[in-house]
Design an enzyme around this catalytic site. Structure first.
Site, PDB file in Angstrom:
ATOM      1  N   SER A  62       0.852  -1.197   0.000  1.00  0.00           N
ATOM      2  CA  SER A  62       0.000   0.000   0.000  1.00  0.00           C
ATOM      3  C   SER A  62       0.880   1.237   0.000  1.00  0.00           C
ATOM      4  O   SER A  62       2.030   1.202   0.470  1.00  0.00           O
ATOM      5  CB  SER A  62      -0.898   0.008   1.242  1.00  0.00           C
ATOM      6  N   TYR A  86      -1.242  -0.500  10.529  1.00  0.00           N
ATOM      7  CA  TYR A  86      -1.523  -0.941   9.160  1.00  0.00           C
ATOM      8  C   TYR A  86      -0.370  -0.566   8.236  1.00  0.00           C
ATOM      9  O   TYR A  86       0.144  -1.399   7.482  1.00  0.00           O
ATOM     10  CB  TYR A  86      -2.819  -0.307   8.666  1.00  0.00           C
TER      11      TYR A  86
END
Length: 207
Positions: A138, A151
């Site tokens: 990501s 995350y």
């Protein structure tokens, strides 16, 4: 092609795009009925491909034998591409995130990518033709951000792990995919626009 966590979102986008190109698909996720529905959809896109459903709840990744069970169900197949796409996100003050939720995030965002790659890489390297591994990271991995620190850190691990493998295994094409906003359940189906793409657009761009 073996794709993990593909009931919807980016994983399903990869399956659809690869099915259109004639790749048979192994579908790995926790919901059997969703997997079977996706398998039917893929066959409708290309009736010449084969599909296999493997039911696995990746929240149980740390349990002994978990990945052995997956491998036993696919070891008879010629796997040319592995798409690792398991993950969850929690947007919250770190101190407010329940410990169990943090544990679940680590289990889902870290274990599957590393351990499934470990189970399959030797088999993929022994193929007559070149193989590929696509690990979904990501853009959250690129810089520190508040409220998604855990995350982003797991995605940084995904990216670092993948780029290290690129150096170690020059005989396999290994890609770290770092998308920004994709309209999926993870982003609450954010509206597609200038800063957001569809799962299929993400998959086509990576491929």
């Amino acid at each position: 092609v073996c794709s993990s966590d593909l009931s919807d979102g980016i994983g399903k986008g990869f399956c659809e795009e690869l099915a259109k190109q004639g790749f048979s698909i192994i579908l790995v996720a926790r919901n059997k009925s969703k997997l079977e529905n996706v398998a039917k959809e893929l066959k409708s896109l290309n009736s010449s491909i084969n599909t296999r459903v493997v039911v696995a709840d990746f929240s149980n990744s740390p349990q002994p034998g978990f990945f052995d069970s997956i491998y036993q169900q696919v070891q008879d197949l010629d796997i040319s591409i592995l798409v690792n796409n398991v993950g969850i996100d929690i947007i919250e003050h770190f101190e407010e995130i329940p410990e169990q939720a943090l544990s679940n995030m680590l289990n889902l965002n870290v274990y599957p990518m590393i351990m499934l790659t470990r189970k399959l890489i030797k088999k993929m390297r022994s193929r007559k033709h070149r193989s590929g591994i696509i690990n979904v990271s990501s853009t959250a991995s690129l810089r520190p951000m508040p409220f998604i620190g855990t995350y982003g850190s797991t995605k940084a691990l995904n990216d670092h792990f993948t780029r290290s493998l690129q150096i170690e295994f020059s005989d396999i094409d290994i890609l770290s995919l770092r998308p920004s906003y994709v309209s999926t359940p993870l982003t609450h189906f954010k509206e597609v626009g200038l800063d957001t793409i569809t799962p299929n657009q993400c998959a086509r761009g990576a491929l």
